[in-house]
Design a protein around this motif. Structure first.
Motif: not given
Length: 314
Positions: A171-200
């Protein structure tokens, strides 16, 4: 064990006996590594048996990242956690026990999920009602304020203060720029995997950026912890429930690279946690009293599952 049996039942229901057997075989190297780890490091620390008035838990904080960034006065030690995930940590430390001299201030959904907010502690202050929809987590300042209020309301109780950071989402300034690490997707987009799932899943996410955002999350919560320590008396210990795997392979029996904090995987990156002691001259006079009705537990089962999913537990 309950977790593994539940997982095996889910695999059996969806894939039958063959898939269950395959899953068990894949897990054998992990169990062998766990056995060797236990022989080397012992059984781990039961946090309720330790000496403290305030136990501040930073969720998913690795020992070495804490050691690199802590700037408070105190002494740093390490402990072996009883769990590699919040669920396992709480089961092993609190389940089927009573700690009526303790108030638990929690931002972690597993407290109500495991029914630990009923007759386990003197009181539970549940911060989940303060869920930040944009950030998809509980902000650390919310937890700090709840801890201050509990400190004033329960002056003769031990306090456990469980922050969600540095656990993802970042949730920091840099973290919020990361899809799945922060949450910069549109409010209606809830399907983005979290950062660990992306890496896996092998997505091309720079690990250097992940570490920067992860450490940024730690800095945010440490700033709140420092402020809280000025407002509470007694002996405080800063620790974590578990760490995180960030691309390491398990050993000595090698595995593929792992990410996140799976249940029941005991390796230093996951269960070696900080134990930072800040002694104060005055100690609280602690006493046990019968449990009272917990505070803030009005979430439905669906809402709890949504919180767990947002934090990467589903």
């Amino acid at each position: 064990m309950r977790h593994h049996l539940r997982k095996a039942r889910q695999i059996y229901d969806s894939g039958g006996a063959l898939e269950t057997a395959k899953s068990a075989v894949r897990y054998l190297p992990i169990e062998a590594n766990n056995l060797l780890f236990g022989l080397r490091h012992g059984n781990g620390t039961r946090v309720m048996n330790e000496d403290w008035d305030n136990l501040l838990i930073l969720d998913a904080c690795r020992y070495e990242m804490f050691a690199d960034r802590i700037e408070l006065d105190g002494s740093l030690e390490s402990r072996i956690s009883l769990g590699s995930s919040s669920e396992e940590f709480m089961e092993q430390n609190f389940l089927n026990s009573q700690f009526y001299d303790t108030v638990y201030i929690s931002a972690n959904p597993f407290i109500p999920r495991l029914n630990l907010d009923e007759n386990t502690f003197h009181a539970v202050v549940n911060c989940l009602e303060e869920w930040d929809e944009k950030l998809q987590t509980i902000r650390p300042d919310v937890v700090s304020q709840a801890a201050r209020d509990a400190h004033d309301k329960y002056p003769n109780k031990r306090l456990i203060v469980h922050y969600m950071q540095p656990h993802a989402p970042f949730i920091g300034e840099k973290g919020r720029t990361m899809i799945g690490g922060g949450w910069t997707m549109d409010d209606n987009d809830t399907g983005e995997p979290g950062i660990w799932n992306q890496l896996r899943d092998g997505q091309n996410v720079p690990l250097e950026l992940v570490w920067e955002a992860y450490n940024e999350n730690l800095d945010l919560v440490l700033s709140e912890v420092e402020s809280l320590l000025d407002d509470v008396n007694g002996k405080s210990v800063i620790t974590s429930d578990h760490g995180n795997l960030v691309g390491e392979r398990l050993g000595p029996i090698p595995t593929r690279r792992k990410y996140g904090h799976p249940y029941g995987v005991h390796t230093e990156e996951l269960v070696k946690v900080p134990w930072f002691i800040t002694d104060r001259e005055t100690r609280r006079d602690i006493q046990a009293d019968p449990p009272i009705e917990n505070e803030g537990n009005t979430l439905s089962e669906t809402e709890l599952e949504d919180r767990l999913e947002a934090l990467g537990y589903r």
